[in-house]
Design an enzyme around this catalytic site. Structure first.
Site, PDB file in Angstrom:
ATOM      1  N   HIS A   1      83.380 -40.061   4.898  1.00 33.59           N
ATOM      2  CA  HIS A   1      82.222 -40.318   4.829  1.00 33.59           C
ATOM      3  C   HIS A   1      81.326 -40.509   6.193  1.00 33.59           C
ATOM      4  O   HIS A   1      81.904 -40.551   7.389  1.00 33.59           O
ATOM      5  CB  HIS A   1      82.420 -41.905   4.243  1.00 33.59           C
TER       6      HIS A   1
ATOM      7  N   CYS B   1      86.043 -49.757   3.442  1.00 31.11           N
ATOM      8  CA  CYS B   1      85.824 -48.560   4.402  1.00 31.11           C
ATOM      9  C   CYS B   1      84.088 -48.425   4.547  1.00 31.11           C
ATOM     10  O   CYS B   1      84.483 -48.907   6.094  1.00 31.11           O
ATOM     11  CB  CYS B   1      86.431 -46.900   3.966  1.00 31.11           C
TER      12      CYS B   1
END
Lengths: 366, 366
Positions: free
Chosen positions: B222, B142
């Site tokens: 995140h 990711c």
């Protein structure tokens, strides 16, 4: 020589730590603390034997009704002291400044207030001498203090070209977390650069520093990640040597099990520091990386504690009682047991046996 | 033309999202999913009508005993498909790769596996064509995907000199948080540079990128903070134009109330995206700052969703059924409603009325 008589106005997260620190200084007397609370937050001060003053007549009455014996109000307290440390919330702080000015009492503000409100911004290792005998100064905020200590150390060694940092700020303080909670999100400060970089320039105007800041969901402390461009290719050992010129930058290692800031806090607790305070900038030594002329590192900042030794030094500076930073810092460091270093590279190590600690305290008190 | 027959091996946080995405592709068929769980995690797949396969004979028996009808085991499933997406945990993944190789079945790995295990690392906008007709590829993680999309966009426009990033990683996934909890601490990755920078170089070898990473206590996603040195003094508008060359970089503003990543997630939920997935790199447009030849910005990465469109494109690349990145990306974007942009600067806007959305879905299904 008479002790410096000090008042703490505002007994919150910072105020209570400042009060405890003043109480262990050989050359100071904590004349009294002043607040508006009438619950455990102020009763604990009473149990410590501190003299309590209500903010005004009404507060004093409320306190007395709540069984908290007061020695008077702020007006009375200000008549008995040499310096007042203002640790009150921002809005009230502004009002207080007018009172101090009117009464011509030396005052120290905390980093939440503007530079202009004091006319001077303070970090002991950087500009202690410029605060000597001034009417007022402002101890810069926790994050700014850590920036000035670390970048200041690099600059003194001629290593610093420019610095770019990302600041992870704790969501709220443990004492407030029942009200504000620990949010389950990430909240960037709404501007780049965030205010800490420019604030550090209030202490070191020549710093080329840009900060980005973000609130994250924990209550233990702040963490900074830095990318610094150096003036030349350098070794990690040279960087460590530069940082070691500051007695308030500490070193520890992930390899020693300091994987998270919770373990750093636990370590301070094990060392029986007052309130588990971390006064140093705690740099992860083995995480630090040098690539050519670039330096990368991370450290923890205890937002509740890092400004405490600075505040103590500021008291000595304003009163002019100790002429040099070196002398004041040594006194403060000794009283608060500052000097975190697990690398064993320093002569004075803050590790002390319980017995050694007891001796040290008894010497301080004698 | 026959649809591409796809299997998903491992129905966890990524696997279930990959499965849902395959199910809405006009040119793909989700032949079956394979897992070892016998609880709600797999029962939900059954309720969606997906064909279930046990990992081996024993798992299939356990599933059947738990009332989960299986169509066989992994061996059976692999006999019916063109491509398998391996979304299993790291250790099991390594074992699976041997099986795929032996059976000469095209396979796609996720970013947890090593580059060498697939021999190719994939981000659609950057290197789709180099994966055409390959036996295997690895969709990078990711964080790495977000780095390649953003820095790749700057590099394509000749703006990128070097990039230094601080990556704030979510503590755990919501689905796992009852086991791992949300820690109340901050845990740096134990090396600088952290692995994401070098991993991005697996896709764009010429990138001058260094990352520092740290786990923080939240489960939403995140957040990256970047400091980029540009090849020249540039305007913010030029940067936005560069980013807009990627259809998978989205823009939103703090000024629109997107103060925290929780609000971004809520927005995805309001838009009725499947599982509130955020497939785009969500850049705070008004936080972005240019100072001379330096660029500062921050964005959110949905660690559970950002690799899903890349995985879909990788399927088309390996089978060679769609020859260009542009064509595959357009199909994937349309099916998943990708194109987050609140600036109104793009022709195609992902905003759709409920009615428009229903029409769109009915077209996709017809």
């Amino acid at each position: 020589m008479n002790k410096i008589r000090v008042a703490v106005n505002g007994y919150g997260v910072i105020g209570r730590r400042v009060a405890d620190a003043i109480a262990v200084q050989p050359d100071m007397e904590l004349t009294g603390i002043c607040d508006v609370a009438t619950d455990w937050r102020i009763k604990s001060a009473l149990m410590k034997g501190y003299n309590i003053y209500g903010y005004d007549e009404e507060t004093s009455n409320n306190m007395n009704e709540a069984g908290i014996r007061t020695e008077g109000n702020l007006h009375d307290l200000l008549g008995k002291i040499d310096v007042v440390i203002d640790c009150s919330p921002k809005k009230i702080g502004a009002k207080n400044i007018e009172i101090y000015k009117e009464k011509k009492i030396r005052y120290i503000l905390q980093g939440g207030e503007k530079h202009e409100s004091a006319g001077h911004s303070f970090v002991a290792e950087e500009n202690y001498e410029s605060a000597l005998n001034k009417l007022s100064t402002r101890v810069v905020s926790c994050n700014t203090t850590s920036i000035v200590r670390t970048l200041g150390a690099l600059q003194r060694k001629g290593l610093l070209k420019k610095a770019r940092g990302t600041l992870l700020r704790r969501a709220t303080d443990p004492m407030e977390s029942h009200r504000k909670g620990i949010m389950n999100t990430v909240v960037p400060e709404k501007d780049i650069p965030s205010h800490q970089g420019p604030d550090a320039q209030k202490v070191i105007p020549s710093l080329d520093v840009v900060t980005m800041a973000v609130q994250i969901p924990e209550t233990i402390g702040h963490v900074h990640f830095w990318n610094v461009e150096l003036t030349k290719e350098t070794t990690k050992e040279e960087i460590l040597d530069a940082f070691r010129t500051s007695s308030r930058i500490g070193f520890l290692k992930m390899g020693d099990g300091f994987n998270g800031i919770n373990t750093i806090r636990e370590f301070m607790s094990d060392m029986e520091r007052s309130r588990a305070n971390l006064y140093e900038v705690a740099v992860w030594e083995d995480l630090m990386t040098v690539q050519g002329n670039e330096l990368f590192y991370a450290y923890m900042v205890d937002n509740q504690a890092i400004v405490i030794p600075e505040t103590i030094d500021a008291i000595r500076a304003l009163t002019g009682r100790v002429k040099t930073a070196k002398e004041s810092i040594a006194m403060t460091n000794r009283s608060l047991e500052i000097g975190l270093d697990l690398s064993g590279e320093r002569e004075e190590n803050f590790y002390m046996t319980r017995q050694g600690k007891a001796q040290n305290l008894s010497q301080l008190r004698s």
